[in-house]
Design a protein around this motif. Structure first.
Motif, mmCIF file in Angstrom:
data_model
loop_
_atom_site.group_PDB
_atom_site.id
_atom_site.type_symbol
_atom_site.label_atom_id
_atom_site.label_comp_id
_atom_site.label_asym_id
_atom_site.label_seq_id
_atom_site.Cartn_x
_atom_site.Cartn_y
_atom_site.Cartn_z
ATOM 1 N N UNK A 178 0.863 -1.165 0.000
ATOM 2 C CA UNK A 178 0.000 0.000 0.000
ATOM 3 C C UNK A 178 0.906 1.223 0.000
ATOM 4 N N UNK A 179 0.869 1.997 -1.077
ATOM 5 C CA UNK A 179 1.738 3.163 -1.216
ATOM 6 C C UNK A 179 1.131 4.363 -0.496
ATOM 7 N N UNK A 180 -0.140 4.653 -0.782
ATOM 8 C CA UNK A 180 -0.780 5.802 -0.145
ATOM 9 C C UNK A 180 -2.293 5.727 -0.259
ATOM 10 N N UNK A 181 -2.945 6.480 0.615
ATOM 11 C CA UNK A 181 -4.397 6.681 0.511
ATOM 12 C C UNK A 181 -4.607 7.982 -0.237
ATOM 13 N N UNK A 182 -5.300 7.926 -1.361
ATOM 14 C CA UNK A 182 -5.627 9.149 -2.101
ATOM 15 C C UNK A 182 -6.849 9.804 -1.470
ATOM 16 N N UNK A 183 -7.774 8.969 -1.009
ATOM 17 C CA UNK A 183 -8.936 9.493 -0.293
ATOM 18 C C UNK A 183 -9.564 8.384 0.529
ATOM 19 N N UNK A 184 -10.222 8.791 1.582
ATOM 20 C CA UNK A 184 -11.047 7.860 2.356
ATOM 21 C C UNK A 184 -12.203 8.674 2.914
ATOM 22 N N UNK A 185 -13.404 8.149 2.679
ATOM 23 C CA UNK A 185 -14.557 8.870 3.198
ATOM 24 C C UNK A 185 -15.663 7.909 3.586
ATOM 25 N N UNK A 186 -16.381 8.305 4.612
ATOM 26 C CA UNK A 186 -17.523 7.512 5.052
ATOM 27 C C UNK A 186 -18.653 7.739 4.066
ATOM 28 N N UNK A 187 -19.185 6.641 3.562
ATOM 29 C CA UNK A 187 -20.233 6.695 2.553
ATOM 30 C C UNK A 187 -21.618 6.494 3.158
ATOM 31 N N UNK A 188 -21.679 5.684 4.231
ATOM 32 C CA UNK A 188 -22.966 5.381 4.834
ATOM 33 C C UNK A 188 -22.751 4.858 6.245
ATOM 34 N N UNK A 189 -23.688 5.170 7.136
ATOM 35 C CA UNK A 189 -23.690 4.621 8.492
ATOM 36 C C UNK A 189 -25.114 4.179 8.774
ATOM 37 N N UNK A 190 -25.277 2.948 9.203
ATOM 38 C CA UNK A 190 -26.618 2.418 9.417
ATOM 39 C C UNK A 190 -26.584 1.347 10.501
ATOM 40 N N UNK A 191 -27.764 0.958 10.959
ATOM 41 C CA UNK A 191 -27.871 -0.068 11.998
ATOM 42 C C UNK A 191 -28.670 -1.237 11.447
ATOM 43 N N UNK A 192 -28.130 -2.440 11.661
ATOM 44 C CA UNK A 192 -28.799 -3.687 11.273
ATOM 45 C C UNK A 192 -28.552 -4.699 12.373
ATOM 46 N N UNK A 193 -29.596 -5.384 12.830
ATOM 47 C CA UNK A 193 -29.440 -6.428 13.853
ATOM 48 C C UNK A 193 -28.604 -5.966 15.046
ATOM 49 N N UNK A 194 -28.948 -4.810 15.592
ATOM 50 C CA UNK A 194 -28.256 -4.266 16.777
ATOM 51 C C UNK A 194 -26.749 -4.089 16.554
ATOM 52 N N UNK A 195 -26.388 -3.822 15.314
ATOM 53 C CA UNK A 195 -24.991 -3.621 14.938
ATOM 54 C C UNK A 195 -24.888 -2.325 14.132
ATOM 55 N N UNK A 196 -23.908 -1.501 14.484
ATOM 56 C CA UNK A 196 -23.642 -0.289 13.693
ATOM 57 C C UNK A 196 -22.711 -0.694 12.553
ATOM 58 N N UNK A 197 -23.069 -0.312 11.334
ATOM 59 C CA UNK A 197 -22.223 -0.599 10.170
ATOM 60 C C UNK A 197 -21.820 0.717 9.515
ATOM 61 N N UNK A 198 -20.564 0.803 9.136
ATOM 62 C CA UNK A 198 -20.050 2.009 8.484
ATOM 63 C C UNK A 198 -19.359 1.609 7.195
ATOM 64 N N UNK A 199 -19.855 2.156 6.078
ATOM 65 C CA UNK A 199 -19.226 1.931 4.773
ATOM 66 C C UNK A 199 -18.189 3.021 4.553
ATOM 67 N N UNK A 200 -16.964 2.619 4.260
ATOM 68 C CA UNK A 200 -15.901 3.585 3.966
ATOM 69 C C UNK A 200 -15.390 3.330 2.555
ATOM 70 N N UNK A 201 -15.329 4.393 1.763
ATOM 71 C CA UNK A 201 -14.772 4.289 0.415
ATOM 72 C C UNK A 201 -13.310 4.719 0.465
ATOM 73 N N UNK A 202 -12.440 3.843 -0.008
ATOM 74 C CA UNK A 202 -11.008 4.122 -0.044
ATOM 75 C C UNK A 202 -10.549 4.200 -1.488
ATOM 76 N N UNK A 203 -9.734 5.187 -1.772
ATOM 77 C CA UNK A 203 -9.012 5.222 -3.033
ATOM 78 C C UNK A 203 -7.536 5.185 -2.647
ATOM 79 N N UNK A 204 -6.835 4.157 -3.144
ATOM 80 C CA UNK A 204 -5.460 3.916 -2.713
ATOM 81 C C UNK A 204 -4.553 3.699 -3.911
ATOM 82 N N UNK A 205 -3.277 3.877 -3.658
ATOM 83 C CA UNK A 205 -2.257 3.475 -4.623
ATOM 84 C C UNK A 205 -1.562 2.255 -4.049
#
Length: 159
Positions: free
Chosen positions: A83-110
């Motif tokens: 992994x050379x570098x992270x070009x970007x990382x951002x949270x795309x979505x946060x939601x709850x399912x089955x008493x669990x918090x889920x967070x989608x993160x979009x990564x753009x990497x080299x």
């Protein structure tokens, strides 16, 4: 009386915001931690470090990694992934399912990714070629969990 609220760069449902506030969720800290997790998984996969992978990944994601590692071992192949570098990382979505918090993160990497045979000859990829990789990683944490440890629930290539 001012309500204690968290700052997010995306809109989330009120029940989600409430749970995030309870755990003092901080978006910047979470993104830094998620980048560390990506690096740890990448290194562990390259080094066939099963224990580290098992500690970071949900069962089904771990099984996928283990299958890939077993295949490489059976074929006398070595995966090198840097992994050379992270070009970007951002949270795309946060939601709850089955008493669990889920967070989608979009990564753009080299990254530099290649596979060698047992003699060190590159049979897939290129030692010198830096690739842009886009992936969506899903982190999860049970609402009832007292620690601040997030498990990786899914990894998806979105190139």
């Amino acid at each position: 009386k001012k309500k204690n609220s968290i700052k997010l760069n995306i809109d989330v449902a009120d029940n989600v915001k409430k749970e995030l506030t309870k755990i003092n969720f901080n978006e910047d800290n979470f993104l830094k931690g998620s980048q560390n997790a990506v690096e740890m998984v990448n290194d562990a996969f390259s080094n066939k470090d099963i224990d580290t992978l098992k500690s970071l990944l949900s069962e089904h994601v771990f099984e996928n990694f283990k299958k890939q590692i077993d295949t490489l071992i059976n074929q006398n192949r070595i995966l090198k992934s840097s992994l050379i570098s992270f070009l970007s990382s951002k949270i795309n979505n946060i939601y709850i399912e089955n008493k669990t918090i889920l967070i989608d993160v979009l990564f753009e990497m080299e990254q530099i990714n290649f596979v060698e045979d047992k003699d060190g000859k590159v049979i897939m990829g290129n030692k010198k070629k830096i690739e842009k990789v886009k992936e969506k990683w899903v982190f999860e944490k049970k609402i009832s969990s007292k620690d601040n440890f997030w498990i990786i629930n899914n990894i998806e290539n979105i190139n």
